[in-house]
Scaffold this motif. Structure first.
Motif, PDB file in Angstrom:
ATOM      1  N   ALA A 141     -30.553  -7.742   3.600  1.00 25.42           N
ATOM      2  CA  ALA A 141     -29.372  -7.315   4.065  1.00 25.42           C
ATOM      3  C   ALA A 141     -28.415  -8.502   4.410  1.00 25.42           C
ATOM      4  CB  ALA A 141     -29.509  -6.814   5.653  1.00 25.42           C
ATOM      5  N   ASN A 142     -27.012  -8.629   4.255  1.00 26.25           N
ATOM      6  CA  ASN A 142     -26.059  -9.507   4.617  1.00 26.25           C
ATOM      7  C   ASN A 142     -24.995  -9.055   5.283  1.00 26.25           C
ATOM      8  OD1 ASN A 142     -24.009  -8.785   2.941  1.00 26.25           O
ATOM      9  ND2 ASN A 142     -25.234  -9.300   1.031  1.00 26.25           N
ATOM     10  N   PRO A 143     -24.197  -9.705   5.926  1.00 32.66           N
ATOM     11  CA  PRO A 143     -23.102  -9.369   6.865  1.00 32.66           C
ATOM     12  C   PRO A 143     -22.378  -7.999   6.515  1.00 32.66           C
ATOM     13  CG  PRO A 143     -23.325 -11.544   7.077  1.00 32.66           C
ATOM     14  CD  PRO A 143     -24.290 -11.191   5.840  1.00 32.66           C
ATOM     15  N   ARG A 144     -22.161  -8.178   5.079  1.00 33.52           N
ATOM     16  CA  ARG A 144     -21.271  -7.239   4.395  1.00 33.52           C
ATOM     17  C   ARG A 144     -21.926  -5.998   4.121  1.00 33.52           C
ATOM     18  NH1 ARG A 144     -20.548  -5.688  -0.622  1.00 33.52           N
ATOM     19  NH2 ARG A 144     -21.818  -7.446  -1.373  1.00 33.52           N
ATOM     20  N   THR A 145     -23.170  -6.099   3.598  1.00 31.80           N
ATOM     21  CA  THR A 145     -23.874  -4.857   3.102  1.00 31.80           C
ATOM     22  C   THR A 145     -24.534  -4.085   4.264  1.00 31.80           C
ATOM     23  OG1 THR A 145     -25.829  -6.161   2.556  1.00 31.80           O
ATOM     24  CG2 THR A 145     -24.351  -5.926   0.867  1.00 31.80           C
ATOM     25  N   LEU A 146     -24.793  -4.831   5.484  1.00 29.05           N
ATOM     26  CA  LEU A 146     -25.596  -4.042   6.504  1.00 29.05           C
ATOM     27  C   LEU A 146     -24.799  -2.936   7.210  1.00 29.05           C
ATOM     28  CD1 LEU A 146     -28.069  -3.641   8.157  1.00 29.05           C
ATOM     29  CD2 LEU A 146     -27.503  -5.516   9.659  1.00 29.05           C
ATOM     30  N   PRO A 147     -23.368  -3.442   7.544  1.00 25.37           N
ATOM     31  CA  PRO A 147     -22.710  -2.504   8.127  1.00 25.37           C
ATOM     32  C   PRO A 147     -22.571  -1.128   7.541  1.00 25.37           C
ATOM     33  CG  PRO A 147     -22.021  -4.708   8.527  1.00 25.37           C
ATOM     34  CD  PRO A 147     -23.038  -4.879   7.414  1.00 25.37           C
ATOM     35  N   GLN A 148     -22.403  -1.589   5.705  1.00 23.92           N
ATOM     36  CA  GLN A 148     -22.082  -0.588   4.998  1.00 23.92           C
ATOM     37  C   GLN A 148     -23.134   0.561   4.808  1.00 23.92           C
ATOM     38  OE1 GLN A 148     -19.131   0.164   3.401  1.00 23.92           O
ATOM     39  NE2 GLN A 148     -20.410   2.149   2.561  1.00 23.92           N
ATOM     40  N   MET A 149     -24.473  -0.074   4.695  1.00 20.87           N
ATOM     41  CA  MET A 149     -25.844   0.908   4.773  1.00 20.87           C
ATOM     42  C   MET A 149     -25.689   1.612   6.072  1.00 20.87           C
ATOM     43  SD  MET A 149     -28.719  -1.416   3.227  1.00 20.87           S
ATOM     44  CE  MET A 149     -28.368  -2.949   4.033  1.00 20.87           C
ATOM     45  N   ALA A 150     -25.412   1.214   7.435  1.00 21.09           N
ATOM     46  CA  ALA A 150     -25.329   1.794   8.517  1.00 21.09           C
ATOM     47  C   ALA A 150     -24.583   2.997   8.698  1.00 21.09           C
ATOM     48  CB  ALA A 150     -25.173   1.005   9.790  1.00 21.09           C
ATOM     49  N   LEU A 151     -23.221   2.653   7.921  1.00 24.25           N
ATOM     50  CA  LEU A 151     -22.128   3.864   7.901  1.00 24.25           C
ATOM     51  C   LEU A 151     -22.685   4.905   6.849  1.00 24.25           C
ATOM     52  CD1 LEU A 151     -18.919   1.741   7.498  1.00 24.25           C
ATOM     53  CD2 LEU A 151     -19.802   2.982   9.592  1.00 24.25           C
ATOM     54  N   GLU A 152     -23.409   4.641   5.805  1.00 25.37           N
ATOM     55  CA  GLU A 152     -23.929   5.583   4.865  1.00 25.37           C
ATOM     56  C   GLU A 152     -25.046   6.426   5.450  1.00 25.37           C
ATOM     57  OE1 GLU A 152     -24.989   3.191   1.480  1.00 25.37           O
ATOM     58  OE2 GLU A 152     -22.813   2.912   0.804  1.00 25.37           O
ATOM     59  N   ALA A 153     -25.786   5.782   6.494  1.00 27.12           N
ATOM     60  CA  ALA A 153     -26.799   6.348   7.046  1.00 27.12           C
ATOM     61  C   ALA A 153     -26.405   7.197   8.362  1.00 27.12           C
ATOM     62  CB  ALA A 153     -27.950   5.449   7.567  1.00 27.12           C
ATOM     63  N   ARG A 154     -25.087   7.127   8.744  1.00 25.05           N
ATOM     64  CA  ARG A 154     -24.367   7.844   9.736  1.00 25.05           C
ATOM     65  C   ARG A 154     -24.840   7.383  10.897  1.00 25.05           C
ATOM     66  NH1 ARG A 154     -23.885  14.141   7.333  1.00 25.05           N
ATOM     67  NH2 ARG A 154     -22.350  13.595   5.454  1.00 25.05           N
ATOM     68  N   ILE A 155     -24.901   6.239  11.130  1.00 19.53           N
ATOM     69  CA  ILE A 155     -25.434   5.494  12.550  1.00 19.53           C
ATOM     70  C   ILE A 155     -24.095   5.441  13.262  1.00 19.53           C
ATOM     71  CG2 ILE A 155     -26.642   3.574  13.529  1.00 19.53           C
ATOM     72  CD1 ILE A 155     -28.151   5.032  11.767  1.00 19.53           C
ATOM     73  N   PRO A 156     -24.158   6.036  14.559  1.00 20.54           N
ATOM     74  CA  PRO A 156     -23.017   5.966  15.363  1.00 20.54           C
ATOM     75  C   PRO A 156     -22.840   4.380  16.022  1.00 20.54           C
ATOM     76  CG  PRO A 156     -24.802   6.935  16.414  1.00 20.54           C
ATOM     77  CD  PRO A 156     -25.174   6.656  15.034  1.00 20.54           C
ATOM     78  N   PRO A 157     -21.703   3.902  16.090  1.00 20.94           N
ATOM     79  CA  PRO A 157     -21.269   2.563  16.451  1.00 20.94           C
ATOM     80  C   PRO A 157     -22.045   2.326  17.833  1.00 20.94           C
ATOM     81  CG  PRO A 157     -19.318   3.930  16.415  1.00 20.94           C
ATOM     82  CD  PRO A 157     -20.196   4.784  16.006  1.00 20.94           C
ATOM     83  N   THR A 158     -21.962   3.442  18.746  1.00 19.52           N
ATOM     84  CA  THR A 158     -22.359   3.310  20.009  1.00 19.52           C
ATOM     85  C   THR A 158     -23.912   3.370  20.157  1.00 19.52           C
ATOM     86  OG1 THR A 158     -21.811   5.204  20.775  1.00 19.52           O
ATOM     87  CG2 THR A 158     -20.312   3.413  21.383  1.00 19.52           C
ATOM     88  N   LEU A 159     -24.894   3.351  19.171  1.00 16.38           N
ATOM     89  CA  LEU A 159     -26.307   3.678  18.889  1.00 16.38           C
ATOM     90  C   LEU A 159     -26.987   2.736  20.013  1.00 16.38           C
ATOM     91  CD1 LEU A 159     -27.939   1.268  16.069  1.00 16.38           C
ATOM     92  CD2 LEU A 159     -25.787   0.890  17.271  1.00 16.38           C
ATOM     93  N   ASP A 160     -28.290   3.148  20.313  1.00 17.80           N
ATOM     94  CA  ASP A 160     -29.093   2.855  21.375  1.00 17.80           C
ATOM     95  C   ASP A 160     -29.414   1.483  21.193  1.00 17.80           C
ATOM     96  OD1 ASP A 160     -28.899   5.165  22.324  1.00 17.80           O
ATOM     97  OD2 ASP A 160     -30.955   6.015  21.906  1.00 17.80           O
ATOM     98  N   ILE A 161     -29.835   0.961  19.987  1.00 20.78           N
ATOM     99  CA  ILE A 161     -30.562  -0.474  19.725  1.00 20.78           C
ATOM    100  C   ILE A 161     -30.532  -0.979  18.757  1.00 20.78           C
ATOM    101  CG2 ILE A 161     -33.019   0.696  19.569  1.00 20.78           C
ATOM    102  CD1 ILE A 161     -34.062  -1.844  21.346  1.00 20.78           C
ATOM    103  N   ILE A 162     -30.108  -2.195  18.339  1.00 21.28           N
ATOM    104  CA  ILE A 162     -30.166  -2.751  17.108  1.00 21.28           C
ATOM    105  C   ILE A 162     -31.242  -4.253  17.165  1.00 21.28           C
ATOM    106  CG2 ILE A 162     -29.027  -4.344  15.414  1.00 21.28           C
ATOM    107  CD1 ILE A 162     -26.455  -2.798  16.291  1.00 21.28           C
ATOM    108  N   LYS A 163     -32.146  -3.966  16.431  1.00 23.02           N
ATOM    109  CA  LYS A 163     -33.322  -5.171  16.319  1.00 23.02           C
ATOM    110  C   LYS A 163     -33.142  -5.953  15.220  1.00 23.02           C
ATOM    111  CE  LYS A 163     -37.591  -5.946  14.735  1.00 23.02           C
ATOM    112  NZ  LYS A 163     -38.461  -5.311  13.585  1.00 23.02           N
TER     113      LYS A 163
END
Length: 328
Positions: A141-163
């Motif tokens: 992952a890199n700073p550009r692709t990781l947010p894109q993968m999260a959006l494609e996985a339909r992860i909400p911006p106020t999710l519980d936890i990021i590790k």
């Protein structure tokens, strides 16, 4: 008049009681920790049994702490049961992944990313297969692709936890997620110990010179510069991991410290950290370790680090290194 006065006194008593209760009924983080490190034959069964029984009697291991923190947090706010887990196979994945029990026992969904080769199937075969779990293997992952993968996985911006635990551009990934609007309730982040709590350091590329110096990742101070302006607070640190929570949750977890230095000065949550990694008990004293580091003035430590980095011909664009001077 009598009715009005009685009504006023009743409201005053209620308000006073609620304020006192709210101010004192916070959840001590120490409640999730136990000094025992009992040898077990079936590590996963042992952890799972202790976890499902209210996180009680857990040994000094951080491998189940994030799910226990979230279970406690559910007392004060609704959870959406979503996560981002970058480096899920670090330390062999599965039971050694701090978020494992979110998927194993709490039905969590999320985005799981790791660069491990697909042939190393024992890492990810331990994880359940569900539609709400999106697993990306052999992926850096890199700073550009990781947010894109999260959006494609339909992860909400106020999710519980990021590790994040990738031993490299950890804080660059944090910055990428923040820039894309992600505001989790909790961050579980690995940090570089050897620079101390008063130096802002971050790795921006996998340069061999930084890897050889064990400067893989970023420091608590650099994390603070990213997260404190957004009102996240540091509530837990071990010898290598840290937990940052939203302002509301920091009040719940009884942790008033504002900076890494304050948490250090008041002492770690445990003076001696007992690691139960794979059944082997090791005792660390992080307070002593940091005391030895911080006994040298910050400018001298930065000069030494710069000299070592320069000797390995690391370009300036590959890292950040400066004193921590952030103020809210």
């Amino acid at each position: 008049h009598f009715f009005a006065m009685t009504h006023f006194c009743f409201l005053w008593l209620v308000a006073t009681f609620v304020e006192v209760t709210w101010a004192t009924a916070c959840f001590p983080v120490e409640k999730l920790l136990s000094p025992s490190c009992a040898p077990v034959d079936n590590t996963e069964a042992f952890y799972f049994h202790r976890f499902v029984n209210g996180c009680s009697g857990l040994p000094y291991s951080q491998d189940v702490l994030p799910p226990c923190f979230l279970r406690a947090a559910s007392q004060v706010m609704p959870l959406d049961r979503q996560s981002i887990n970058v480096g899920f196979a670090s330390a062999d994945g599965g039971i050694w992944d701090p978020l494992f029990f979110l998927y194993r026992a709490m039905g969590y969904g999320g985005l799981l990313v790791d660069a491990i080769p697909r042939k190393m199937h024992h890492f990810y075969n331990q994880y359940p297969r569900r539609p709400n779990l999106s697993m990306h293997l052999e992926t850096r992952a890199n700073p550009r692709t990781l947010p894109q993968m999260a959006l494609e996985a339909r992860i909400p911006p106020t999710l519980d936890i990021i590790k994040i635990d990738v031993d490299s551009i950890d804080c660059d990934l944090v910055e990428g997620l923040l820039a894309s609007g992600f505001r989790p309730k909790m961050w579980w982040l690995e940090y570089v110990t050897i620079v101390g709590t008063d130096i802002s350091y971050a790795m921006h590329s996998m340069h061999p010179g930084l890897v050889n110096l064990e400067l893989r990742g970023c420091s608590l101070a650099y994390m603070a510069e990213l997260l404190m302006p957004l009102r996240y607070k540091l509530v837990y640190i071990s010898i290598w991991d840290s937990l940052w929570v939203s302002e509301r949750l920091s009040e719940f977890f009884c942790r008033p410290e504002r900076t890494p230095q304050e948490l250090f000065e008041k002492g770690f949550l445990h003076r001696n950290f007992t690691s139960c990694f794979k059944g082997v008990q090791r005792v660390w004293n992080p307070k002593l370790a940091f005391s030895l580091i911080l006994s040298t003035p910050v400018h001298r430590r930065i000069a030494r680090l710069r000299a070592k980095i320069a000797a390995r011909k690391v370009p300036a664009s590959s890292y950040t290194l400066r004193p921590f001077e952030f103020q809210l």
